[in-house]
Design an enzyme around this catalytic site. Structure first.
Site, PDB file in Angstrom:
ATOM      1  CB  VAL A  11     -24.073 -14.290  24.622  1.00 18.38           C
ATOM      2  CG1 VAL A  11     -22.702 -14.907  24.824  1.00 18.38           C
ATOM      3  CG2 VAL A  11     -24.173 -13.659  23.244  1.00 18.38           C
ATOM      4  CE  LYS A  35     -33.287 -11.381  30.832  1.00 18.50           C
ATOM      5  NZ  LYS A  35     -32.018 -10.890  30.238  1.00 18.50           N
ATOM      6  CB  THR A 119     -19.397  -8.468  20.540  1.00 19.55           C
ATOM      7  OG1 THR A 119     -19.822  -9.780  20.197  1.00 19.55           O
ATOM      8  CG2 THR A 119     -18.670  -7.832  19.369  1.00 19.55           C
ATOM      9  NE  ARG A 147     -25.463 -19.930  12.360  1.00 14.82           N
ATOM     10  CZ  ARG A 147     -25.625 -21.026  11.618  1.00 14.82           C
ATOM     11  NH1 ARG A 147     -25.988 -20.923  10.364  1.00 14.82           N
ATOM     12  NH2 ARG A 147     -25.424 -22.230  12.114  1.00 14.82           N
ATOM     13  N   GLY A 251     -31.600  -9.554  -0.486  1.00 16.99           N
ATOM     14  CA  GLY A 251     -32.839  -9.368   0.262  1.00 16.99           C
ATOM     15  C   GLY A 251     -33.023  -7.913   0.640  1.00 16.99           C
ATOM     16  N   GLY A 255     -30.332  -7.457   9.600  1.00 12.28           N
ATOM     17  CA  GLY A 255     -30.787  -6.776  10.825  1.00 12.28           C
ATOM     18  C   GLY A 255     -30.242  -7.499  12.030  1.00 12.28           C
ATOM     19  CB  CYS A 258     -24.825  -9.427  15.911  1.00 15.97           C
ATOM     20  SG  CYS A 258     -25.431 -10.370  17.306  1.00 15.97           S
ATOM     21  CE  LYS A 261     -24.323  -5.096  19.765  1.00 18.50           C
ATOM     22  NZ  LYS A 261     -23.079  -5.472  20.422  1.00 18.50           N
TER      23      LYS A 261
HETATM   24  C1  UGA Z   1     -24.630 -13.041  13.478  1.00 14.82           C
HETATM   25  C2  UGA Z   1     -23.499 -13.977  13.004  1.00 14.82           C
HETATM   26  O1  UGA Z   1     -23.965 -14.769  11.907  1.00 14.82           O
HETATM   27  C3  UGA Z   1     -23.028 -14.877  14.143  1.00 14.82           C
HETATM   28  O2  UGA Z   1     -21.937 -15.677  13.715  1.00 14.82           O
HETATM   29  C4  UGA Z   1     -22.576 -13.988  15.312  1.00 14.82           C
HETATM   30  O3  UGA Z   1     -22.169 -14.763  16.422  1.00 14.82           O
HETATM   31  C5  UGA Z   1     -23.755 -13.116  15.736  1.00 14.82           C
HETATM   32  O4  UGA Z   1     -24.164 -12.302  14.625  1.00 14.82           O
HETATM   33  C6  UGA Z   1     -23.277 -12.253  16.892  1.00 14.82           C
HETATM   34  O5  UGA Z   1     -22.420 -11.404  16.666  1.00 14.82           O
HETATM   35  O6  UGA Z   1     -23.659 -12.521  18.025  1.00 14.82           O
HETATM   36  P1  UGA Z   1     -27.264 -13.298  13.849  1.00 14.82           P
HETATM   37  O7  UGA Z   1     -27.293 -11.837  14.148  1.00 14.82           O
HETATM   38  O8  UGA Z   1     -28.012 -14.203  14.750  1.00 14.82           O
HETATM   39  O9  UGA Z   1     -25.751 -13.840  13.824  1.00 14.82           O
HETATM   40  O10 UGA Z   1     -27.901 -13.443  12.409  1.00 14.82           O
HETATM   41  P2  UGA Z   1     -27.482 -14.024  10.980  1.00 14.82           P
HETATM   42  O11 UGA Z   1     -28.003 -15.384  10.799  1.00 14.82           O
HETATM   43  O12 UGA Z   1     -26.050 -13.836  10.758  1.00 14.82           O
HETATM   44  O13 UGA Z   1     -28.312 -13.047  10.015  1.00 14.82           O
HETATM   45  C7  UGA Z   1     -28.129 -11.635  10.071  1.00 14.82           C
HETATM   46  C8  UGA Z   1     -29.004 -10.952   9.059  1.00 14.82           C
HETATM   47  O14 UGA Z   1     -28.501 -11.158   7.745  1.00 14.82           O
HETATM   48  C9  UGA Z   1     -30.457 -11.371   9.025  1.00 14.82           C
HETATM   49  O15 UGA Z   1     -31.260 -10.219   9.005  1.00 14.82           O
HETATM   50  C10 UGA Z   1     -30.592 -12.152   7.736  1.00 14.82           C
HETATM   51  O16 UGA Z   1     -31.879 -12.034   7.178  1.00 14.82           O
HETATM   52  C11 UGA Z   1     -29.571 -11.448   6.865  1.00 14.82           C
HETATM   53  N1  UGA Z   1     -29.038 -12.271   5.754  1.00 14.82           N
HETATM   54  C12 UGA Z   1     -28.350 -13.414   6.008  1.00 14.82           C
HETATM   55  C13 UGA Z   1     -29.224 -11.860   4.434  1.00 14.82           C
HETATM   56  O17 UGA Z   1     -29.844 -10.809   4.161  1.00 14.82           O
HETATM   57  N2  UGA Z   1     -28.706 -12.620   3.418  1.00 14.82           N
HETATM   58  C14 UGA Z   1     -28.019 -13.763   3.652  1.00 14.82           C
HETATM   59  O18 UGA Z   1     -27.566 -14.405   2.667  1.00 14.82           O
HETATM   60  C15 UGA Z   1     -27.841 -14.178   4.975  1.00 14.82           C
END
Ligand code: UGA
Length: 441
Positions: A11, A35, A119, A147, A251, A255, A258, A261
């Site tokens: 972030v 870092k 968060t 994301r 799927g 994971g 975010c 947790k």
């Molecule tokens: C997520 C949110 O999408 C962001 O908007 C948010 O800002 C972020 O958390 C955060 O709180 O910082 P992120 O963890 O990067 O983002 O990942 P996502 O793209 O949301 O995917 C999360 C998981 O869901 C992945 O494991 C993905 O494989 C899974 N997923 C996603 C599915 O199993 N099915 C789907 O249709 C979409």
């Protein structure tokens, strides 16, 4: 305008580099000296598409990193972007938030604005305000919605900007509107609200998306047992605008750093307010079970998997990231290893492979570990001689691989598609046994 960004994780780095690219003078502050050195040399400590290029462009000019909080006294706005990990009970651990606040307190000079991007559970921004009582600083809640793997794009094209203020204090509103001017000009909605609403918007958004995933995953089990095809179900449901097609792909579960947790934290927040959170508890529960269900499905196919070798394609929790936290692929690898299987792992992102080496304490030259885990730098080597291929991330690059050539390299011709990314007919035509999620096809 001079800005400080505390915390150089996902972030904070996107915030610091993104704001420098808008022309602000940004100082990034992090407690990790190595870092900071890397960043000042233009090297990004984590993988995020396009970030290192942008870092290199601005470092030393509009952007610098330091371990010292002294720089804070020159900046008008301070973004707080430190990690908020989970403790053993699933609560959010706020130690980094409060220790950063205590450190910055000593260096606040003129009137300032502290913006909480991390968060944080509902009530934290107010606690922070009390902790900084007596300092000439306004605290604002401004959650992020980035994301991983798409973070720069999301920074530049947000769906909305949320600003949570204390009801008596809106003095920083203009300053923040100035920072986000580019978005306001593009008519991106700006929601002005109070601290608690702003904090809950973040959790509600993540929990809703996670619930959509668990909902379709639960139904995928029913589809798997019947003649229904979950991909067609998702597609048809998604055509209804009220439902929407995104985050409805079945799927092996969500994971990352975010969703898992934040869901657990939201459950704890409800419980501590004497609320029994039935839906989000079910979301979490379905997600925990999904990977085990998929593992059982693989096991059932073979009867006994000890001594079998599997290619696991995908180590990070999703494509285009190096983040292994709560990765379904890693959870599956652990289950398979414990059952006596040998794993050949691969991820397109080199840093994800490096992180896997480090996490399992592998010797890179041999890529070997007590449990029979090998990590390879290319797909061909990974699949050669295996008894089954397992897909764990929805990486489109996999669709561009030559699956006819791969067919000739494997020992057994079977694909377990944990993300339903392939056209089953295409795979059947090549000759594979194809097992997706929630489909008999
Ligand atoms: C997520 C949110 O999408 C962001 O908007 C948010 O800002 C972020 O958390 C955060 O709180 O910082 P992120 O963890 O990067 O983002 O990942 P996502 O793209 O949301 O995917 C999360 C998981 O869901 C992945 O494991 C993905 O494989 C899974 N997923 C996603 C599915 O199993 N099915 C789907 O249709 C979409």
């Amino acid at each position: 305008m001079k800005i400080s960004v505390i915390g150089a994780g996902y972030v904070g780095l996107i915030q610091a580099v993104g704001l420098a690219s808008f022309g602000f003078e940004v100082t990034g502050i992090d407690i990790d000296d190595s870092k900071v050195k890397m960043l000042n040399n233009g090297v990004c400590p984590l993988y995020e598409g396009g970030l290192e290029e942008l870092l290199k462009k601005h470092i030393g000019e509009k952007l610098q990193f330091t371990t010292s909080y002294k720089k804070i006294k020159d900046s008008q706005v301070i973004f707080l972007c430190v990690g908020t990990p989970q403790d053993e009970e699933g609560n959010t651990d706020l130690k980094y938030i409060f220790s950063a606040a205590d450190k910055l307190k000593k260096h606040i000079g003129d009137s300032k604005c502290l913006v909480v991007k991390s968060t944080v559970p509902i009530g934290t921004t107010r606690l922070l305000k009390e902790r900084l009582n007596g300092c000439n600083i306004e605290i604002v809640s401004n959650p992020e919605f980035l994301r991983e793997g798409m973070a720069l794009n999301d920074f530049l094209n947000p769906d909305r900007i949320i600003l949570g203020f204390d009801k008596n204090d809106l003095t920083s509103k203009e300053i923040l509107e100035g920072i986000y001017q580019k978005f306001i000009e593009k008519n991106i909605p700006l929601i002005i609200t109070n601290y608690e609403t702003s904090e809950l918007i973040k959790y509600a958004s993540n929990a809703f998306l996670a619930t959509k995933i668990s909902f379709i995953n639960e139904l995928s089990k029913l589809a798997d047992k019947t003649n229904a095809d979950i991909k067609t179900v998702s597609h048809a449901m998604g055509l209804d605008d009220r439902i929407g097609k995104k985050f409805l792909n079945a799927g092996i579960g969500y994971g990352g750093s975010c969703f898992p947790k934040d869901i657990k934290s939201l459950i704890k927040q409800c419980e501590s307010n004497d609320i029994n959170p039935r839906i989000i508890t079910a979301t979490d529960d379905v997600n925990e079970r999904q990977i085990k269900w998929f593992f059982e499905k693989i096991k059932k196919h073979y009867g006994d998997i000890s001594g079998k070798t599997f290619a696991v394609l995908g180590l990070a929790f999703k494509p285009d990231t190096d983040d292994l936290r709560e990765s379904a692929g890693i959870k599956l690898i652990d289950l398979l290893l414990k059952s006596g299987a040998t794993i050949k792992g691969f991820d397109y992102v080199q840093k994800a492979r490096d992180n896997a080496y480090n996490m399992y304490n592998l010797d890179k030259s041999k890529a070997f570990y007590g449990y029979n885990l090998y990590i390879f730098d290319n797909l061909v080597e990974t699949v050669t001689g295996v008894d089954g291929i397992i897909i764990t991330v929805e990486d489109n690059r996999l669709n561009n691989e030559n699956w006819t050539k791969i067919f000739n390299l494997t020992h057994e011709k079977i694909i377990f598609d944990g993300r339903n990314i392939f056209d089953s007919e295409k795979m059947h035509n090549i000759g594979y046994v194809y097992m997706g999620i929630g489909s008999k096809k």
